[in-house]
Design an enzyme around this catalytic site. Sequence first.
Site, short mmCIF file in Angstrom:
data_model
loop_
_atom_site.label_atom_id
_atom_site.label_comp_id
_atom_site.label_asym_id
_atom_site.label_seq_id
_atom_site.Cartn_x
_atom_site.Cartn_y
_atom_site.Cartn_z
N GLU A 40 11.83 13.31 -2.56
CA GLU A 40 10.49 13.27 -1.99
C GLU A 40 10.36 14.23 -0.79
O GLU A 40 9.32 14.87 -0.62
CB GLU A 40 10.16 11.83 -1.60
CG GLU A 40 10.01 10.95 -2.84
CD GLU A 40 9.97 9.45 -2.57
OE1 GLU A 40 10.03 9.04 -1.38
OE2 GLU A 40 9.89 8.68 -3.54
N ARG A 87 3.08 -3.65 6.42
CA ARG A 87 2.21 -4.24 5.39
C ARG A 87 1.83 -5.68 5.73
O ARG A 87 0.70 -6.11 5.49
CB ARG A 87 2.90 -4.16 4.03
CG ARG A 87 2.94 -2.72 3.49
CD ARG A 87 3.94 -2.58 2.37
NE ARG A 87 3.86 -1.28 1.70
CZ ARG A 87 4.74 -0.85 0.81
NH1 ARG A 87 5.78 -1.62 0.49
NH2 ARG A 87 4.61 0.34 0.25
N PHE A 98 -0.98 0.44 -13.77
CA PHE A 98 -1.71 0.82 -12.56
C PHE A 98 -1.55 2.29 -12.19
O PHE A 98 -2.03 2.72 -11.15
CB PHE A 98 -1.27 -0.07 -11.38
CG PHE A 98 0.21 -0.05 -11.09
CD1 PHE A 98 0.78 0.98 -10.33
CD2 PHE A 98 1.05 -1.05 -11.56
CE1 PHE A 98 2.13 1.01 -10.05
CE2 PHE A 98 2.41 -1.03 -11.28
CZ PHE A 98 2.96 0.01 -10.53
N THR A 110 6.18 -4.76 -1.07
CA THR A 110 5.12 -3.98 -1.71
C THR A 110 3.78 -4.74 -1.70
O THR A 110 2.74 -4.16 -1.40
CB THR A 110 5.50 -3.67 -3.18
OG1 THR A 110 6.79 -3.07 -3.19
CG2 THR A 110 4.49 -2.77 -3.84
N ASN A 151 -1.79 -0.61 0.42
CA ASN A 151 -0.72 -1.19 1.25
C ASN A 151 -0.20 -0.23 2.32
O ASN A 151 0.94 -0.31 2.75
CB ASN A 151 0.39 -1.78 0.38
CG ASN A 151 1.05 -0.74 -0.52
OD1 ASN A 151 0.73 0.44 -0.44
ND2 ASN A 151 1.96 -1.19 -1.35
N ARG A 198 12.33 0.69 5.01
CA ARG A 198 11.78 -0.19 3.96
C ARG A 198 11.56 -1.60 4.52
O ARG A 198 10.55 -2.23 4.23
CB ARG A 198 12.73 -0.23 2.75
CG ARG A 198 12.82 1.07 1.98
CD ARG A 198 11.66 1.35 1.08
NE ARG A 198 11.53 0.38 0.00
CZ ARG A 198 10.64 0.50 -0.99
NH1 ARG A 198 9.79 1.53 -1.02
NH2 ARG A 198 10.55 -0.41 -1.93
N LYS A 230 -0.63 6.23 3.83
CA LYS A 230 -1.50 6.45 2.67
C LYS A 230 -2.96 6.60 3.14
O LYS A 230 -3.27 6.35 4.31
CB LYS A 230 -1.35 5.27 1.71
CG LYS A 230 0.07 5.14 1.11
CD LYS A 230 0.16 3.98 0.13
CE LYS A 230 1.55 3.86 -0.47
NZ LYS A 230 1.64 2.78 -1.49
N HIS A 248 3.97 4.42 2.41
CA HIS A 248 5.00 4.66 1.40
C HIS A 248 6.31 4.98 2.10
O HIS A 248 6.31 5.66 3.13
CB HIS A 248 4.64 5.85 0.50
CG HIS A 248 5.83 6.35 -0.27
ND1 HIS A 248 6.28 5.75 -1.42
CD2 HIS A 248 6.72 7.34 -0.01
CE1 HIS A 248 7.38 6.37 -1.83
NE2 HIS A 248 7.66 7.34 -1.00
N TYR A 308 4.92 9.88 -7.99
CA TYR A 308 4.97 8.53 -8.55
C TYR A 308 5.39 8.53 -10.03
O TYR A 308 5.08 7.59 -10.77
CB TYR A 308 3.62 7.84 -8.38
CG TYR A 308 3.41 7.23 -7.00
CD1 TYR A 308 4.34 6.33 -6.46
CD2 TYR A 308 2.28 7.53 -6.24
CE1 TYR A 308 4.15 5.77 -5.21
CE2 TYR A 308 2.09 6.95 -4.97
CZ TYR A 308 3.03 6.07 -4.47
OH TYR A 308 2.84 5.49 -3.24
P1 RTP Z 1 5.67 2.88 -2.45
O1 RTP Z 1 6.41 3.57 -3.57
O2 RTP Z 1 4.21 3.26 -2.38
O3 RTP Z 1 6.38 3.03 -1.15
O4 RTP Z 1 5.68 1.31 -2.69
P2 RTP Z 1 6.89 0.43 -3.16
O5 RTP Z 1 8.12 1.26 -3.33
O6 RTP Z 1 6.96 -0.73 -2.23
O7 RTP Z 1 6.37 -0.08 -4.55
P3 RTP Z 1 6.49 0.59 -6.01
O8 RTP Z 1 7.02 -0.42 -6.94
O9 RTP Z 1 7.21 1.90 -5.92
O10 RTP Z 1 4.97 0.83 -6.36
C1 RTP Z 1 4.29 1.99 -5.92
C2 RTP Z 1 2.90 1.62 -5.49
O11 RTP Z 1 2.14 1.27 -6.64
C3 RTP Z 1 1.17 0.31 -6.29
N1 RTP Z 1 1.32 -0.85 -7.13
N2 RTP Z 1 0.32 -1.46 -7.67
N3 RTP Z 1 -1.32 -3.21 -9.16
C4 RTP Z 1 -0.02 -3.42 -9.11
O12 RTP Z 1 0.51 -4.36 -9.64
C5 RTP Z 1 0.80 -2.50 -8.36
N4 RTP Z 1 2.11 -2.51 -8.26
C6 RTP Z 1 2.46 -1.46 -7.46
C7 RTP Z 1 1.39 -0.07 -4.85
O13 RTP Z 1 0.44 0.61 -4.03
C8 RTP Z 1 2.80 0.42 -4.56
O14 RTP Z 1 2.97 0.73 -3.21
MG MG Z 2 8.19 3.01 -4.47
#
Ligand code: RTP
Ligand code: MG
Length: 148
Positions: free
Chosen positions: A126, A102, A57, A91, A112, A85, A9, A115, A49
């Site tokens: 993707e 992370r 968010f 996350t 973080n 992962r 990122k 992705h 996303y």
């Molecule tokens: P990513 O998609 O970026 O790989 O991350 P992830 O699967 O671990 O997490 P996901 O639930 O898909 O969330 C996507 C991204 O959104 C941001 N986020 N912010 N402020 C918040 O509570 C919050 N929750 C998620 C994070 O940057 C996360 O990587």
């Molecule tokens: Mg995700």
Amino acid sequence: MEKTFLMVKPDGVQRNLVGEIINRFESKGFKLVGAKLMNISNDLAENHYGEHKERPFFGELVQFITSGPVFAMVWEGENVISIARDMMGKTNPLEAASGTVRGDFAMTVGKNIIHGSDSPESAEREINLFFNENDVLSYSKQDSAWIY
Ligand code: RTP
Ligand code: MG
């Protein structure tokens, strides 16, 4: 062989972590089959996303991911989706184990570093969103016989 989409990122690019992250996945034994430094458009960010569209968010997330260059990659290997992962960590970096990307390099959920696709369906979606078919290579590496 399974493929996944990983992306450093904007915070990871700014913090000079592209090489470190490539090194971790290469050293594990995965094969890099596609890579590019790029800016993400608003449309691409909202599409990528899309599952989070209703979350509070979402706006911030789109703004962040479009705020500077990202390093987009396709990696190949047995079980690469779930292993990547695990190597990324949870996350929220506060919950991410040491030894994960992370856990080692990030402090907040909004920045973080990396992705990674979370399922075979999202990996396919993707990869197709970010890469043309011709830019995902198929080639053999000598060392694969020492890995599998
Ligand atoms: P990513 O998609 O970026 O790989 O991350 P992830 O699967 O671990 O997490 P996901 O639930 O898909 O969330 C996507 C991204 O959104 C941001 N986020 N912010 N402020 C918040 O509570 C919050 N929750 C998620 C994070 O940057 C996360 O990587
Ligand atoms: Mg995700």
